[in-house]
Design a protein around this motif. Structure first.
Motif, PDB file in Angstrom:
ATOM      1  N   ALA A  28     -38.883 -51.522   8.648  1.00 37.83           N
ATOM      2  CA  ALA A  28     -38.931 -50.697   9.848  1.00 37.83           C
ATOM      3  C   ALA A  28     -38.812 -51.551  11.101  1.00 37.83           C
ATOM      4  O   ALA A  28     -39.388 -52.634  11.205  1.00 37.83           O
ATOM      5  N   THR A  29     -38.060 -51.059  12.053  1.00 40.23           N
ATOM      6  CA  THR A  29     -37.859 -51.793  13.294  1.00 40.23           C
ATOM      7  C   THR A  29     -37.522 -50.827  14.420  1.00 40.23           C
ATOM      8  O   THR A  29     -37.298 -49.638  14.190  1.00 40.23           O
ATOM      9  N   ASN A  30     -37.492 -51.338  15.637  1.00 36.14           N
ATOM     10  CA  ASN A  30     -37.136 -50.546  16.801  1.00 36.14           C
ATOM     11  C   ASN A  30     -35.868 -51.080  17.443  1.00 36.14           C
ATOM     12  O   ASN A  30     -35.514 -52.245  17.283  1.00 36.14           O
ATOM     13  N   ALA A  52     -40.075 -39.313  19.990  1.00 37.81           N
ATOM     14  CA  ALA A  52     -40.491 -40.611  19.462  1.00 37.81           C
ATOM     15  C   ALA A  52     -39.771 -41.762  20.156  1.00 37.81           C
ATOM     16  O   ALA A  52     -39.127 -42.597  19.525  1.00 37.81           O
ATOM     17  N   THR A  61     -37.369 -47.739  24.258  1.00 35.90           N
ATOM     18  CA  THR A  61     -37.637 -48.217  22.894  1.00 35.90           C
ATOM     19  C   THR A  61     -37.642 -47.022  21.958  1.00 35.90           C
ATOM     20  O   THR A  61     -38.334 -46.031  22.204  1.00 35.90           O
ATOM     21  N   ALA A  63     -37.290 -45.893  17.578  1.00 34.94           N
ATOM     22  CA  ALA A  63     -37.347 -46.376  16.205  1.00 34.94           C
ATOM     23  C   ALA A  63     -36.015 -46.184  15.486  1.00 34.94           C
ATOM     24  O   ALA A  63     -35.319 -45.192  15.693  1.00 34.94           O
ATOM     25  N   GLU A  65     -34.517 -45.135  12.227  1.00 40.52           N
ATOM     26  CA  GLU A  65     -35.074 -44.279  11.178  1.00 40.52           C
ATOM     27  C   GLU A  65     -34.464 -44.544   9.809  1.00 40.52           C
ATOM     28  O   GLU A  65     -35.143 -44.538   8.782  1.00 40.52           O
ATOM     29  N   PHE A  80     -31.245 -43.230  14.461  1.00 40.49           N
ATOM     30  CA  PHE A  80     -32.466 -43.411  15.229  1.00 40.49           C
ATOM     31  C   PHE A  80     -33.384 -42.191  15.076  1.00 40.49           C
ATOM     32  O   PHE A  80     -32.969 -41.147  14.584  1.00 40.49           O
ATOM     33  N   ALA A  81     -34.637 -42.348  15.487  1.00 40.44           N
ATOM     34  CA  ALA A  81     -35.617 -41.265  15.368  1.00 40.44           C
ATOM     35  C   ALA A  81     -35.047 -39.969  15.938  1.00 40.44           C
ATOM     36  O   ALA A  81     -34.551 -39.939  17.070  1.00 40.44           O
TER      37      ALA A  81
END
Length: 231
Positions: A28-30, A52, A61, A63, A65, A80-81
């Motif tokens: 997991a990363t952003n 999110a 920023t 996440a 996904e 992405f989220a």
């Protein structure tokens, strides 16, 4: 008829297994998205993060996904989220939201949902194209990614965004001047994902119900073969 139904069910299981294998596991990363506040203030809109995502100074920023492949080898999709994004508000004007982003390395294009009151309600719309892109996943351009048991790394740097041609064509067809939405490209200066470990792809182990279904199919085929020999 029973054999046909069993064969169809087994085929559906195979398709579902193949589809699930398209997602690539990763740590997991952003992602960080550079925002040019002056491009927004010049339009009179104010900017905030949605869902999110968080906005601090000139950095959004959000996440990462999931990572996906349509083919192997193929170009990487970075999802992405879903609810994360940006919201633009202006007095006496409908708010504009941009969410559910996906970056497609095959075309260096950012897709997303764009809502602007009752005037625009676009889903998975091609929005922006990056003119400068580098990736450490699947080669320098990220278009030769293969499912593999070897650990890999993900890194992305994209900048020089312009309205995608597909989005410009859509606006033109709707009798809207694409330049009126040029600030969307101007406000995003860069999308960056730091190097992060990609975990090895582990083949999925079929559930007991899957084994049972396959066993029924094999028994059925054996019965049909036996009857034909007796005939």
């Amino acid at each position: 008829m029973m054999i046909k139904k069993l064969s169809t069910a087994i085929a559906l299981v195979a398709v579902a297994t193949a589809a699930s294998a398209a997602n690539q596991p990763f740590t997991a990363t952003n992602a960080t998205v550079g925002i040019d506040a002056s491009a927004i203030s010049a339009t009179g809109y104010s900017l905030s993060a949605t869902g999110a995502a968080s906005l601090s100074g000139g950095t959004l920023t959000i996440a990462v996904e999931s990572l996906g492949l349509d083919t192997s080898p193929g170009a990487l999709d970075i999802n992405f989220a879903e609810t994360g994004g940006l919201k633009l508000t202006k007095a006496f004007n409908p708010s504009i939201t941009l969410t559910d982003f996906t970056f497609d390395l095959s075309t260096n294009t950012l897709y997303g949902d764009l809502k602007a009151g009752i005037f625009l309600n676009l889903n998975d719309q091609s929005l922006l194209t990056a003119t400068n892109v580098s990736s450490s996943f699947g080669g320098v351009d990220g278009t030769s990614v293969t499912s593999s048991g070897s650990a890999r790394t993900l890194g992305l740097s994209a900048s020089g965004f312009v309205l995608s041609q597909a989005f410009r064509d859509y606006l033109t067809d709707a009798e809207v001047n694409p330049d009126d939405f040029g600030y969307i490209a101007d406000m995003i200066t860069a999308v960056n994902i730091g190097t992060v470990s990609i975990t090895p792809t582990v083949p999925a182990v079929p559930e007991p119900s899957t084994y049972a279904l396959m066993g029924l199919g094999l028994v059925g085929m054996a019965l049909v073969s036996r009857r034909r020999r007796q005939a």
